[in-house]
Write an enzyme that holds these catalytic residues in place. Structure first.
Site, PDB file in Angstrom:
ATOM      1  N   ASN A  17     -42.260 -54.077  49.907  1.00 57.11           N
ATOM      2  CA  ASN A  17     -41.519 -54.609  48.763  1.00 57.11           C
ATOM      3  C   ASN A  17     -40.485 -55.663  49.164  1.00 57.11           C
ATOM      4  O   ASN A  17     -39.606 -55.994  48.378  1.00 57.11           O
ATOM      5  CB  ASN A  17     -40.866 -53.463  47.967  1.00 57.11           C
ATOM      6  CG  ASN A  17     -40.017 -52.564  48.834  1.00 57.11           C
ATOM      7  OD1 ASN A  17     -39.547 -52.991  49.889  1.00 57.11           O
ATOM      8  ND2 ASN A  17     -39.792 -51.343  48.404  1.00 57.11           N
ATOM      9  N   ARG A  69     -28.007 -51.332  50.645  1.00 54.16           N
ATOM     10  CA  ARG A  69     -27.634 -49.954  50.357  1.00 54.16           C
ATOM     11  C   ARG A  69     -26.211 -49.937  49.784  1.00 54.16           C
ATOM     12  O   ARG A  69     -25.319 -50.626  50.298  1.00 54.16           O
ATOM     13  CB  ARG A  69     -27.677 -49.073  51.612  1.00 54.16           C
ATOM     14  CG  ARG A  69     -29.091 -48.688  52.047  1.00 54.16           C
ATOM     15  CD  ARG A  69     -29.800 -47.791  51.034  1.00 54.16           C
ATOM     16  NE  ARG A  69     -31.183 -47.485  51.380  1.00 54.16           N
ATOM     17  CZ  ARG A  69     -32.256 -48.101  50.887  1.00 54.16           C
ATOM     18  NH1 ARG A  69     -32.135 -49.104  50.009  1.00 54.16           N
ATOM     19  NH2 ARG A  69     -33.466 -47.732  51.241  1.00 54.16           N
ATOM     20  N   GLN A 105     -27.636 -41.735  44.806  1.00 53.96           N
ATOM     21  CA  GLN A 105     -28.656 -42.084  43.811  1.00 53.96           C
ATOM     22  C   GLN A 105     -29.384 -40.849  43.325  1.00 53.96           C
ATOM     23  O   GLN A 105     -29.811 -40.073  44.165  1.00 53.96           O
ATOM     24  CB  GLN A 105     -29.637 -43.083  44.419  1.00 53.96           C
ATOM     25  CG  GLN A 105     -28.967 -44.422  44.650  1.00 53.96           C
ATOM     26  CD  GLN A 105     -29.924 -45.570  44.893  1.00 53.96           C
ATOM     27  OE1 GLN A 105     -29.511 -46.692  44.945  1.00 53.96           O
ATOM     28  NE2 GLN A 105     -31.197 -45.318  45.035  1.00 53.96           N
ATOM     29  N   HIS A 109     -31.870 -48.873  40.762  1.00 53.87           N
ATOM     30  CA  HIS A 109     -32.572 -49.253  41.998  1.00 53.87           C
ATOM     31  C   HIS A 109     -34.038 -49.605  41.698  1.00 53.87           C
ATOM     32  O   HIS A 109     -34.935 -48.772  41.805  1.00 53.87           O
ATOM     33  CB  HIS A 109     -32.494 -48.096  42.998  1.00 53.87           C
ATOM     34  CG  HIS A 109     -32.879 -48.481  44.389  1.00 53.87           C
ATOM     35  ND1 HIS A 109     -32.621 -47.687  45.472  1.00 53.87           N
ATOM     36  CD2 HIS A 109     -33.496 -49.581  44.879  1.00 53.87           C
ATOM     37  CE1 HIS A 109     -33.089 -48.281  46.563  1.00 53.87           C
ATOM     38  NE2 HIS A 109     -33.617 -49.420  46.226  1.00 53.87           N
TER      39      HIS A 109
HETATM   40  P1  NAD Z   1     -35.730 -55.416  58.550  1.00 55.32           P
HETATM   41  O1  NAD Z   1     -35.862 -54.258  59.468  1.00 55.32           O
HETATM   42  O2  NAD Z   1     -36.826 -56.426  58.497  1.00 55.32           O
HETATM   43  O3  NAD Z   1     -34.367 -56.214  58.825  1.00 55.32           O
HETATM   44  C1  NAD Z   1     -33.134 -55.603  59.019  1.00 55.32           C
HETATM   45  C2  NAD Z   1     -32.267 -56.586  59.792  1.00 55.32           C
HETATM   46  O4  NAD Z   1     -30.946 -56.036  59.860  1.00 55.32           O
HETATM   47  C3  NAD Z   1     -32.738 -56.812  61.231  1.00 55.32           C
HETATM   48  O5  NAD Z   1     -32.893 -58.194  61.460  1.00 55.32           O
HETATM   49  C4  NAD Z   1     -31.597 -56.239  62.058  1.00 55.32           C
HETATM   50  O6  NAD Z   1     -31.399 -56.925  63.272  1.00 55.32           O
HETATM   51  C5  NAD Z   1     -30.415 -56.394  61.121  1.00 55.32           C
HETATM   52  N1  NAD Z   1     -29.282 -55.512  61.422  1.00 55.32           N
HETATM   53  C6  NAD Z   1     -29.291 -54.179  61.560  1.00 55.32           C
HETATM   54  N2  NAD Z   1     -28.048 -53.732  61.817  1.00 55.32           N
HETATM   55  C7  NAD Z   1     -27.238 -54.822  61.827  1.00 55.32           C
HETATM   56  C8  NAD Z   1     -25.852 -55.001  62.048  1.00 55.32           C
HETATM   57  N3  NAD Z   1     -25.047 -53.962  62.296  1.00 55.32           N
HETATM   58  N4  NAD Z   1     -25.349 -56.256  62.003  1.00 55.32           N
HETATM   59  C9  NAD Z   1     -26.164 -57.320  61.759  1.00 55.32           C
HETATM   60  N5  NAD Z   1     -27.490 -57.203  61.554  1.00 55.32           N
HETATM   61  C10 NAD Z   1     -28.021 -55.960  61.577  1.00 55.32           C
HETATM   62  O7  NAD Z   1     -35.486 -54.735  57.123  1.00 55.32           O
HETATM   63  P2  NAD Z   1     -35.778 -55.359  55.684  1.00 55.32           P
HETATM   64  O8  NAD Z   1     -37.172 -55.046  55.287  1.00 55.32           O
HETATM   65  O9  NAD Z   1     -35.294 -56.752  55.651  1.00 55.32           O
HETATM   66  O10 NAD Z   1     -34.839 -54.398  54.815  1.00 55.32           O
HETATM   67  C11 NAD Z   1     -33.433 -54.384  55.026  1.00 55.32           C
HETATM   68  C12 NAD Z   1     -32.818 -53.255  54.241  1.00 55.32           C
HETATM   69  O11 NAD Z   1     -32.956 -53.520  52.842  1.00 55.32           O
HETATM   70  C13 NAD Z   1     -33.514 -51.887  54.429  1.00 55.32           C
HETATM   71  O12 NAD Z   1     -33.023 -51.208  55.548  1.00 55.32           O
HETATM   72  C14 NAD Z   1     -33.172 -51.170  53.138  1.00 55.32           C
HETATM   73  O13 NAD Z   1     -31.959 -50.462  53.286  1.00 55.32           O
HETATM   74  C15 NAD Z   1     -32.978 -52.294  52.139  1.00 55.32           C
HETATM   75  N6  NAD Z   1     -34.085 -52.332  51.158  1.00 55.32           N
HETATM   76  C16 NAD Z   1     -33.779 -52.211  49.832  1.00 55.32           C
HETATM   77  C17 NAD Z   1     -34.783 -52.238  48.895  1.00 55.32           C
HETATM   78  C18 NAD Z   1     -34.481 -52.146  47.435  1.00 55.32           C
HETATM   79  O14 NAD Z   1     -35.368 -51.763  46.658  1.00 55.32           O
HETATM   80  N7  NAD Z   1     -33.273 -52.480  46.997  1.00 55.32           N
HETATM   81  C19 NAD Z   1     -36.134 -52.358  49.285  1.00 55.32           C
HETATM   82  C20 NAD Z   1     -36.402 -52.546  50.651  1.00 55.32           C
HETATM   83  C21 NAD Z   1     -35.376 -52.506  51.566  1.00 55.32           C
END
Ligand code: NAD
Length: 395
Positions: A147, A285, A314, A333
């Site tokens: 997603n 989040r 949530q 969400h």
């Molecule tokens: P991803 O794993 O592709 O990317 C996460 C990025 O965060 C990575 O590049 C990582 O290096 C970086 N990161 C982690 N900790 C960090 C920090 N302390 N400082 C700086 N950078 C940091 O994940 P994604 O697919 O892009 O998803 C990201 C987040 O989005 C998920 O973990 C989830 O919580 C959230 N998400 C929300 C929904 C929604 O429906 N709202 C859906 C999917 C994901």
């Protein structure tokens, strides 16, 4: 044979199935960068149908029961008498979604003596205590990329909704009014604004790529720096930390996972360093933001708007202040659970289950923890220490 406990959000209040607005969803051939779509051996659902609620059961129930497994599907996840609590002690597999998370705390994991596999049907596994899962050798997997583009689209929408002040303008139209001056007193063009992206993973990069054509000035921070060619292509400025990033921007979008490092990061101190009238869109989040600090910043005018679709906890209680704080454009969400997204994460969940039943490896991009350690996507995005500083994949 295994017992599979599936926790999903409730069916529509008007009944299941809903009247679908469209007859099909577009066929996507691959994810950005050529990453393969979910590839289960078969699916037992119609792509585009509502799969994320109890009656949709991710299209898994009939298949699992035919294979001889015991399946419990429920939306009842809160409190000691909930179906989730009652069924957990002898479950082998728990499946839930971030939109309606079955919180697997360390205490619950201790009581779930048979638990071996936890699947997040979606992305973001912070509702499972990953340290406790590691200590027990439980595998945690999520459907990476299912997603990501949908969340990026929702992010771009909410940036525009805030900057242009859409919510108020729409309400004036609905209410039968026409006062243009009232409608535009907080409305700006996004063009020329400075947009900062916190965490340039799959979603963060998709946001960068979609916002670039709006003529904005883009910057980002991540613990892994993106390749120079990618930075150049999108005119990206890299900042070493979020503290450095937020001083220089008009709009912040948030895409990091919730970890010990990111919890509560958007607090009074950080918000005070932002440009007066900045906007924040956080679809990552809810707990990355300090709930009350966001309310204070909107009330004082430090922030001109806040949007996102993630809350803590949530579902959010009816009196959660983000529902009513000024200049918010919150949704529940939903960004990652469009009917299009559901088809992909339902297929990915089935792929993970097929692999697990066969003893075949689960794709590294789906793995968060396995065998007592962070693996795959988990090692890159959740583990405390960066593994290889140059391993970021830019699509
Ligand atoms: P991803 O794993 O592709 O990317 C996460 C990025 O965060 C990575 O590049 C990582 O290096 C970086 N990161 C982690 N900790 C960090 C920090 N302390 N400082 C700086 N950078 C940091 O994940 P994604 O697919 O892009 O998803 C990201 C987040 O989005 C998920 O973990 C989830 O919580 C959230 N998400 C929300 C929904 C929604 O429906 N709202 C859906 C999917 C994901």
């Amino acid at each position: 044979m295994a017992k599979i406990l599936i926790v999903l959000y409730p069916d529509p209040v008007t009944g299941y199935p809903p009247d679908y607005a469209r007859d099909s969803i577009p066929v996507i051939k691959e994810y950005p960068g050529g990453v393969a779509l979910p590839s289960p051996k078969a699916i037992d659902f119609v792509p585009g149908h509502l799969l994320g609620s109890v009656s949709g059961n991710l299209g898994l129930k009939d298949w699992l029961e035919t294979e001889g497994h015991t399946v419990v599907v429920t939306d009842d996840k809160e409190g000691p008498d909930s179906v989730f609590e009652r069924e957990l002690p002898d479950a082998d597999v728990v499946i839930s979604q971030p939109f309606w998370p079955a919180y697997l705390t360390a205490e619950r994991i201790a009581r779930a003596e048979k638990l071996q596999l936890v699947i997040t049907a979606g992305i973001g596994s912070d509702h499972t205590d990953l340290n406790a899962a590691n200590a027990r050798g439980i595998t945690v997997a999520e459907v990476t990329y299912s997603n990501s583009i949908g969340v990026a689209e929702h992010t771009v929408m909410q940036v525009l909704v805030l900057v242009r002040d859409f919510v108020k303008q729409h309400q004036i139209a609905v209410d039968g009014g026409w006062n243009i001056a009232d409608a535009v007193e907080r409305s700006y063009d996004l063009e020329g604004m400075r947009v900062g992206v916190f965490a340039a993973g799959r979603i963060g990069r998709a946001v960068i790529e979609r916002l670039a054509p709006f003529g904005v000035r883009l910057s980002y921070t991540d613990r892994f720096r993106l390749p120079a060619e990618y930075e150049e292509k999108y005119g990206l400025t890299f900042h070493e930390s979020i503290e450095e990033l937020v001083k220089e921007i008009d709009v912040l979008t948030v895409h990091a996972p919730l970890t010990d490092e990111t919890r509560g990061l958007l607090n009074d101190e950080l918000l005070a360093t932002m440009t007066r009238g900045a906007y924040i869109v956080n679809p990552a989040r809810g707990a990355i933001a300090d709930r009350d600090a966001i309310v204070r910043a909107l009330e004082s005018g430090r922030l001109a708007g806040y949007a996102g679709d993630v809350w803590d906890p949530q579902p959010a209680p009816a009196d959660h202040p983000w529902r009513t704080m000024p200049h918010n454009a919150m949704t529940t969400h939903t960004s990652g659970t469009s009917l299009s997204g559901q088809a992909r994460y339902a297929a990915g969940t089935r792929e993970i289950l097929e692999n697990w039943f066969e003893g075949a490896p689960i794709r590294p991009e789906y793995l968060i923890v396995e065998g007592g350690a962070y693996q795959g996507t988990g090692a890159h995005s959740y583990a405390k220490q960066p593994v290889h500083a140059d391993e970021q994949q830019a699509s």
